[in-house]
Design an enzyme around this catalytic site. Structure first.
Site: not given
Ligand code: UDP
Ligand code: MG
Length: 152
Positions: A13, A53, A116, A119, A130
């Protein structure tokens, strides 16, 4: 039964790119034995990110997350190898870096859930979606000379 030809979509990211972590993160997947079959830097549009997303569009953090994802280039990668999706998720750690084990990508390089750094696809079905979204021209097929040393 784990699939050796499984593909996963991994994306650094904007915070990960800005912090100079492209090489570090790519190297972790290479060293694990995964084969890089596509890679590029990209500045995705808002519409493209909203497609990526789409399942999160009703979440309160969605607008801020899309804005952050547009704050700079992302580095898009596709890796192929045994159980690539599940293993990629394990290498990433938990969504919230504070819950990620040290040794995982998020557990080693991040603190905040909204920053974080990386992805990773969460299912084989989503990985294929994707990959089609980010690499509409497809991925490469080739053999690594070390494959006999990585697979039994
Ligand atoms: N995210 C966020 N706040 C939250 C949960 C998710 O900003 O409370 C962001 C975070 O960067 C995450 C992304 O949204 O990586 C996508 O969320 P997902 O649940 O798909 O998590 P991932 O698959 O990335 O672990
Ligand atoms: Mg995810």
């Amino acid at each position: 039964m784990p699939n050796a030809a499984e593909r996963t979509y991994i994306m650094l990211k904007p915070d990960g790119v800005d912090r100079g972590l492209i090489g570090e993160i790519l190297a972790r997947f290479e060293k694990r034995g995964f084969k890089l079959i596509a890679a590029k830097l990209a500045l995705p549009s808002k519409e493209h990110l909203e497609k990526h997303y789409a399942d999160l569009k009703d979440k309160p953090f969605f607008p801020g997350m899309i804005k952050y994802m547009q704050s700079g280039p992302v580095f898009c990668m596709v890796f192929e190898g045994l159980d690539a999706v599940k293993t990629g998720r394990a290498m990433l750690g938990a969504t919230n870096p504070l819950a990620s084990q040290p040794g995982t990508i998020r557990g080693d390089y991040a603190l905040a859930v909204g920053r974080n750094i990386c992805h990773g696809s969460d299912s084989v079905e989503n990985a294929e979606k994707e990959i089609a979204l980010w690499f509409p021209d497809g991925t490469l097929q080739y053999r690594l000379s070390q494959e006999a040393m990585i697979y039994e």
